[in-house]
Design a protein around this motif. Structure first.
Motif, PDB file in Angstrom:
ATOM      1  N   UNK A  40       0.805  -1.219   0.000  1.00  0.00           N
ATOM      2  CA  UNK A  40       0.000   0.000   0.000  1.00  0.00           C
ATOM      3  C   UNK A  40       0.842   1.275   0.000  1.00  0.00           C
ATOM      4  N   UNK A  41       2.017   1.245   0.590  1.00  0.00           N
ATOM      5  CA  UNK A  41       2.847   2.439   0.701  1.00  0.00           C
ATOM      6  C   UNK A  41       4.109   2.239  -0.125  1.00  0.00           C
ATOM      7  N   UNK A  42       3.962   2.393  -1.426  1.00  0.00           N
ATOM      8  CA  UNK A  42       5.097   2.163  -2.307  1.00  0.00           C
ATOM      9  C   UNK A  42       5.241   3.283  -3.315  1.00  0.00           C
ATOM     10  N   UNK A  43       6.493   3.547  -3.652  1.00  0.00           N
ATOM     11  CA  UNK A  43       6.800   4.481  -4.724  1.00  0.00           C
ATOM     12  C   UNK A  43       7.328   3.681  -5.923  1.00  0.00           C
ATOM     13  N   UNK A  44       8.269   2.777  -5.667  1.00  0.00           N
ATOM     14  CA  UNK A  44       8.792   1.904  -6.717  1.00  0.00           C
ATOM     15  C   UNK A  44       8.426   0.455  -6.413  1.00  0.00           C
ATOM     16  N   UNK A  45       9.073  -0.117  -5.415  1.00  0.00           N
ATOM     17  CA  UNK A  45       8.858  -1.535  -5.124  1.00  0.00           C
ATOM     18  C   UNK A  45       8.292  -1.795  -3.737  1.00  0.00           C
ATOM     19  N   UNK A  46       8.202  -0.780  -2.899  1.00  0.00           N
ATOM     20  CA  UNK A  46       7.666  -0.951  -1.557  1.00  0.00           C
ATOM     21  C   UNK A  46       8.704  -1.257  -0.496  1.00  0.00           C
ATOM     22  N   UNK A  47       9.983  -1.245  -0.863  1.00  0.00           N
ATOM     23  CA  UNK A  47      11.041  -1.570   0.093  1.00  0.00           C
ATOM     24  C   UNK A  47      11.094  -0.530   1.209  1.00  0.00           C
ATOM     25  N   UNK A  48      11.120   0.742   0.853  1.00  0.00           N
ATOM     26  CA  UNK A  48      11.209   1.795   1.872  1.00  0.00           C
ATOM     27  C   UNK A  48       9.953   1.836   2.742  1.00  0.00           C
ATOM     28  N   UNK A  49       8.793   1.603   2.146  1.00  0.00           N
ATOM     29  CA  UNK A  49       7.567   1.548   2.927  1.00  0.00           C
ATOM     30  C   UNK A  49       7.567   0.395   3.911  1.00  0.00           C
ATOM     31  N   UNK A  50       8.093  -0.746   3.498  1.00  0.00           N
ATOM     32  CA  UNK A  50       8.190  -1.893   4.393  1.00  0.00           C
ATOM     33  C   UNK A  50       9.182  -1.667   5.520  1.00  0.00           C
ATOM     34  N   UNK A  51      10.330  -1.074   5.190  1.00  0.00           N
ATOM     35  CA  UNK A  51      11.317  -0.762   6.226  1.00  0.00           C
ATOM     36  C   UNK A  51      10.766   0.255   7.202  1.00  0.00           C
ATOM     37  N   UNK A  52      10.030   1.233   6.701  1.00  0.00           N
ATOM     38  CA  UNK A  52       9.443   2.239   7.590  1.00  0.00           C
ATOM     39  C   UNK A  52       8.445   1.596   8.538  1.00  0.00           C
ATOM     40  N   UNK A  53       7.654   0.674   8.034  1.00  0.00           N
ATOM     41  CA  UNK A  53       6.704  -0.040   8.886  1.00  0.00           C
ATOM     42  C   UNK A  53       7.444  -0.855   9.944  1.00  0.00           C
ATOM     43  N   UNK A  54       8.531  -1.502   9.566  1.00  0.00           N
ATOM     44  CA  UNK A  54       9.321  -2.306  10.495  1.00  0.00           C
ATOM     45  C   UNK A  54       9.960  -1.437  11.582  1.00  0.00           C
ATOM     46  N   UNK A  55      10.452  -0.261  11.186  1.00  0.00           N
ATOM     47  CA  UNK A  55      11.135   0.634  12.117  1.00  0.00           C
ATOM     48  C   UNK A  55      10.195   1.590  12.852  1.00  0.00           C
ATOM     49  N   UNK A  56       8.925   1.571  12.502  1.00  0.00           N
ATOM     50  CA  UNK A  56       7.920   2.472  13.089  1.00  0.00           C
ATOM     51  C   UNK A  56       8.280   3.940  12.903  1.00  0.00           C
ATOM     52  N   UNK A  57       8.661   4.294  11.685  1.00  0.00           N
ATOM     53  CA  UNK A  57       8.955   5.680  11.336  1.00  0.00           C
ATOM     54  C   UNK A  57       8.159   6.054  10.086  1.00  0.00           C
ATOM     55  N   UNK A  58       8.165   7.333   9.773  1.00  0.00           N
ATOM     56  CA  UNK A  58       7.479   7.829   8.592  1.00  0.00           C
ATOM     57  C   UNK A  58       8.210   7.327   7.336  1.00  0.00           C
ATOM     58  N   UNK A  59       7.482   6.831   6.340  1.00  0.00           N
ATOM     59  CA  UNK A  59       8.141   6.340   5.125  1.00  0.00           C
ATOM     60  C   UNK A  59       8.970   7.407   4.405  1.00  0.00           C
ATOM     61  N   UNK A  60       8.591   8.663   4.533  1.00  0.00           N
ATOM     62  CA  UNK A  60       9.362   9.727   3.892  1.00  0.00           C
ATOM     63  C   UNK A  60      10.774   9.798   4.459  1.00  0.00           C
ATOM     64  N   UNK A  61      10.930   9.528   5.735  1.00  0.00           N
ATOM     65  CA  UNK A  61      12.256   9.550   6.364  1.00  0.00           C
ATOM     66  C   UNK A  61      13.132   8.454   5.766  1.00  0.00           C
ATOM     67  N   UNK A  62      12.582   7.274   5.579  1.00  0.00           N
ATOM     68  CA  UNK A  62      13.347   6.164   5.012  1.00  0.00           C
ATOM     69  C   UNK A  62      13.689   6.455   3.555  1.00  0.00           C
ATOM     70  N   UNK A  63      12.750   7.031   2.819  1.00  0.00           N
ATOM     71  CA  UNK A  63      13.018   7.360   1.412  1.00  0.00           C
ATOM     72  C   UNK A  63      14.104   8.422   1.284  1.00  0.00           C
ATOM     73  N   UNK A  64      14.046   9.436   2.128  1.00  0.00           N
ATOM     74  CA  UNK A  64      15.077  10.477   2.105  1.00  0.00           C
ATOM     75  C   UNK A  64      16.434   9.884   2.464  1.00  0.00           C
ATOM     76  N   UNK A  65      16.465   9.004   3.443  1.00  0.00           N
ATOM     77  CA  UNK A  65      17.722   8.355   3.819  1.00  0.00           C
ATOM     78  C   UNK A  65      18.254   7.493   2.681  1.00  0.00           C
TER      79      UNK A  65
END
Length: 69
Positions: free
Chosen positions: A18-43
């Motif tokens: 549900x929270x994907x820009x390309x493949x959903x990797x950053x959205x999945x990591x954000x869910x795992x880390x309990x942070x905003x997906x934008x933070x993971x994408x920027x990183x």
């Protein structure tokens, strides 16, 4: 005396459907880390720029090896 304490279930990393820009990797990591997906994408973008693209094969491997939720 015995304590019946149960451990919390282990968290698993998944690619987000549900929270994907390309493949959903950053959205999945954000869910795992309990942070905003934008933070993971920027990183991820900052890591790709600052490492001269070394992070890109890591992202590609995560996209292939990480299962979808």
């Amino acid at each position: 005396m015995t304590d019946n304490v149960q451990a919390a279930p282990a968290k698993k990393i998944f690619r987000s459907r549900s929270d994907r820009m390309l493949t959903g990797v950053c959205g999945g990591w954000a869910n795992y880390l309990n942070v905003d997906p934008a933070v993971v994408r920027i990183a991820a973008v900052a890591g790709a720029v600052l490492s001269a693209g070394v992070i890109l094969p890591v992202y590609a491997a995560a996209a292939v090896l990480t299962p979808e939720d």
